[in-house]
Write an enzyme that holds these catalytic residues in place. Structure first.
Site, PDB file in Angstrom:
ATOM      1  N   ASP A 178       0.682  -1.045   0.041  1.00 22.98           N
ATOM      2  CA  ASP A 178       0.266   0.138   0.079  1.00 22.98           C
ATOM      3  C   ASP A 178       0.838   1.167  -0.029  1.00 22.98           C
ATOM      4  OD1 ASP A 178      -3.061   0.778   0.820  1.00 22.98           O
ATOM      5  OD2 ASP A 178      -1.800   2.276   1.595  1.00 22.98           O
ATOM      6  N   LEU A 179       0.587   2.176  -0.953  1.00 18.62           N
ATOM      7  CA  LEU A 179       1.718   3.175  -1.084  1.00 18.62           C
ATOM      8  C   LEU A 179       1.178   4.156   0.009  1.00 18.62           C
ATOM      9  CD1 LEU A 179       1.338   4.242  -4.966  1.00 18.62           C
ATOM     10  CD2 LEU A 179       2.860   2.841  -3.780  1.00 18.62           C
ATOM     11  N   ASP A 233      -4.570   2.319  -4.463  1.00 13.84           N
ATOM     12  CA  ASP A 233      -3.108   2.531  -4.490  1.00 13.84           C
ATOM     13  C   ASP A 233      -2.548   1.319  -3.785  1.00 13.84           C
ATOM     14  OD1 ASP A 233      -4.089   2.917  -1.852  1.00 13.84           O
ATOM     15  OD2 ASP A 233      -2.544   4.549  -1.322  1.00 13.84           O
TER      16      ASP A 233
END
Lengths: 581, 103
Positions: free
Chosen positions: A434-435, A477
């Site tokens: 996960d960004l 994301d």
């Protein structure tokens, strides 16, 4: 030859019998009156039939001339030669006898030499006539058996003979047409044909047949239109040949047949050929004996690149791509033999070497006896369709923005990877990525910048893994990396380190700095989970753990840190912490 | 072959030898029939008898019988009894004197 003697004088009958017997004529029958003569002719006594009659003119109870008239009026006896016997002074009787069809006459009292000479002469003539009649009958029988019309014309082009088939075609009897100009049966549309030209040439001097261009030894064949009795015209083929005597054209024979059905069939064939020629489908016709191509259409050439002259005589294996196994063809032929049909998708090779998929339909054409006369293959190049299908397939399983597999495909790949690992007794590593700090990019620089960053991230992830591994985008994301066949945790953390290194950097989008990082959750199969879904859940949980521990790091799922214990608030806090940056 | 001065010799092909005696015998029957017909004035029968003799006589070789028959036929057509009686008498005389030689 049997001779009937009709005379009322017993002395004369006896005399004739004696003279004729002595001359070798032994088959004689006698009548003493005209009616008695007719009764004999019509009775069994006259078998074999009487071939000659000697008939006294002057008989009480049945005049010879009257009997002659009755005989000549009957079809059966029209050709029977009758010699009339008259008195020397009865010239009028002789004239009347000839007028009524007598072939000759003899005077009484009999002169033996004259009598025999006349009888022999008439018998010779009758025998010759019988031969002619027999020959004519045989000719008629032969021509009757013909399916085609046969007409004989005299030198002026007038009908002299017409067989039954000709009568049927023209709708008129031979008797109706005898002596009529045959060219009148030609429809105005057939003016150009030599039969019609006979009529046109008639006004010129000389033989109309030659005027029509019919010369000795020449056979003119062609097609024209003839008219029947009802005025209806029909297409006919003809063969016109000159009858030659002493090097001069003395007549002609015309053989003709109705070709309406033939024309219709030709038209249908022409239409069929035109359809095949203009079809967008490739057509290939194969001879079952030689298994060679005997015909193709232009679409065949367009699709395969093989011009007609290169394809004909070659075997269909000319197009083999090698992508189908021998077993494929064995099944194909078995079905074709059994059902006469096969259709399916097959890969073939064009003349330039390019492989292409085609939809092929093969039909075995069979004759009424069930023997295969030809194989006809119809095929369509389905390259475009296949590409379209592939694109749709790709779109259904890939993320439009990054081109990475989407959640659907990732789930499928994960299932396969797990199955493979079970077989190989190895492990699968899962990285849930996960960004960090992505939302502010969207908020600050717009979605366009966010999308650009996601594409960059996807590129990096793709480069970091092996071709056999999978990097998928599973959320806004969020990414998942599946690593197949790993030995242990170290293999997975090594990749996680590379991912962190690759993403913990500044991305430049349109001259603007975009800084992101990544929080990664790691889980291993079968150590941490038994199913794909479970493994994904463990990765997700570990990812939140990484968030909680300060982002930009990875966390390995641990059973002791039970993911189910993580409260909703804690989860929200972790995300809020993220979103706040 | 010789014959008496009152005989009439007729030479006939031997092919006809079988039927000539019968023919001459039939002429005697004609004599009888003509006499009866003449008595009854039956000229039609006389014409037919004369016609037949005329047609057959020379065919057998007896030219004289043809001639006699012609005379009787013609006389019968015009009902000349005297001529007919003379014809019958000539026929009888001929039949009595005729001698056939086959060759």
């Amino acid at each position: 030859m049997k001779i009937l003697i009709a005379d009322d004088s017993q002395d004369d009958r006896l005399l004739l019998e004696t003279i004729l017997n002595k001359a070798g004529f032994r088959d004689l029958v006698f009548a003493d009156s005209g009616p008695a003569a007719r009764a004999i002719l019509e009775s069994a006594v006259a078998i074999p039939p009487v071939g000659l009659v000697l008939m006294d003119v002057d008989m009480p109870g049945g005049n010879g001339l009257e009997t002659l008239v009755l005989l000549k009026g009957a079809d059966r006896f029209r050709h029977l030669p009758v010699i009339m016997v008259t008195g020397q002074a009865d010239v009028q009787d002789v004239v009347r006898a000839f007028e009524r069809g007598a072939v000759d006459y003899i005077t009484k009292p009999f002169n033996r030499v004259e009598l025999l000479a006349r009888v022999k002469s008439v018998i010779a003539l009758e025998e010759a006539n019988q031969k002619v009649r027999h020959s004519e009958k045989r000719l008629r029988d032969l021509t009757s058996a013909l399916g085609e019309g046969l007409a004989s014309l005299d030198a002026a082009g007038r009908l002299a003979f017409l067989n039954p088939a000709g009568e049927h075609l023209l709708g008129r009897s031979e008797a109706e047409l005898l002596g009529r100009e045959f060219h009148q049966t030609v429809h105005p549309d057939g003016r150009g044909c030599p039969i019609a030209a006979i009529g046109a040439a008639e006004t010129d001097a000389g033989c109309p047949l030659e005027g029509a261009g019919l010369h000795p030894g020449q056979v003119r064949v062609g097609e024209t239109r003839l008219v029947d009795a009802g005025g209806a015209d029909f297409p006919a083929s003809y063969s016109l040949v000159a009858l030659v005597e002493e090097r001069l054209v003395r007549g002609a024979v015309v053989a003709f047949r109705d070709i309406t059905a033939l024309k219709r069939d030709e038209e249908r064939l022409r239409l069929a050929a035109s359809i095949v020629r203009n079809s967008q489908e490739g057509v290939m016709i194969v001879d079952p004996g030689t298994m060679c191509i005997v015909d193709i259409n232009p679409a065949f050439t367009f699709i395969t690149g093989y011009p007609r002259e290169e394809a004909l005589g070659r075997k269909p294996s000319l197009l083999h791509s090698g992508r189908q196994e021998a077993e494929f063809y064995r099944v194909l032929w078995a079905q074709l033999e059994r059902t006469g049909r096969w259709q399916g998708e097959i890969w073939n090779r064009r003349r330039d070497g390019e492989l292409f998929p085609e939809w092929l339909s093969i039909t075995a054409l069979r004759d009424p006896q069930g023997r295969t006369t030809h194989y006809v293959g119809l095929f369509t190049d389905i390259t475009t369709r296949k590409r379209m299908e592939e694109r749709l397939q790709h779109q259904a399983h890939h993320d439009v923005l990054t081109g990475l597999p989407n959640r659907i495909l990732m789930t499928d790949r994960l299932g396969r990877a797990l199955a493979q690992a079970r077989r190989d007794k190895r492990q699968v590593g899962l990285l849930y990525v996960d960004l960090d700090g992505f939302k502010p990019i969207n908020d600050t620089h717009g979605h366009g910048a966010g999308d650009a960053v996601l594409r960059e991230v996807a590129n990096h992830l793709g480069r970091l893994i092996r071709a056999s591994d999978t990097a998928a985008r599973v959320g806004g994301d969020e990414f998942v990396i599946i690593l197949g066949g790993v030995q242990g945790e170290a293999d997975v953390t090594a990749v996680a380190d590379k991912v962190l290194a690759a993403l913990s950097r500044t991305f430049w989008v349109d001259g603007r700095a975009c800084v992101v990082g990544a929080s990664i959750g790691i889980a291993l199969f079968p150590r941490d989970a038994e199913t794909g879904e479970e493994l994904l859940g463990r990765g997700d949980t570990a990812m939140y753990q990484a968030k909680r521990e300060g982002r930009n790091r990875y966390c390995i799922w641990q059973r002791t840190a039970d993911p189910a214990a993580l409260s909703a608030d804690e989860r929200q806090m972790a995300l809020g912490y993220d979103d706040g940056l | 072959m010789t014959s008496g001065p009152d005989k009439v010799v007729v030479r006939i092909d031997h092919d006809l030898e079988e039927i000539v005696p019968g023919y001459l015998k039939n002429r005697w029957n004609d004599v009888e029939a003509m006499r009866n017909a003449l008595k009854q004035g039956d000229f039609e029968s006389l014409r037919v008898l004369g016609h037949r003799m005329k047609g057959s006589g020379a065919g057998y070789g007896f030219d004289a019988i043809t001639e006699i028959g012609r005379g009787v036929e013609n006389a019968a057509k015009t009902s000349q009894a005297g001529e007919i009686a003379q014809g019958i008498q000539d026929l009888v005389a001929y039949l009595e004197r005729v001698e056939v030689v086959y060759e």
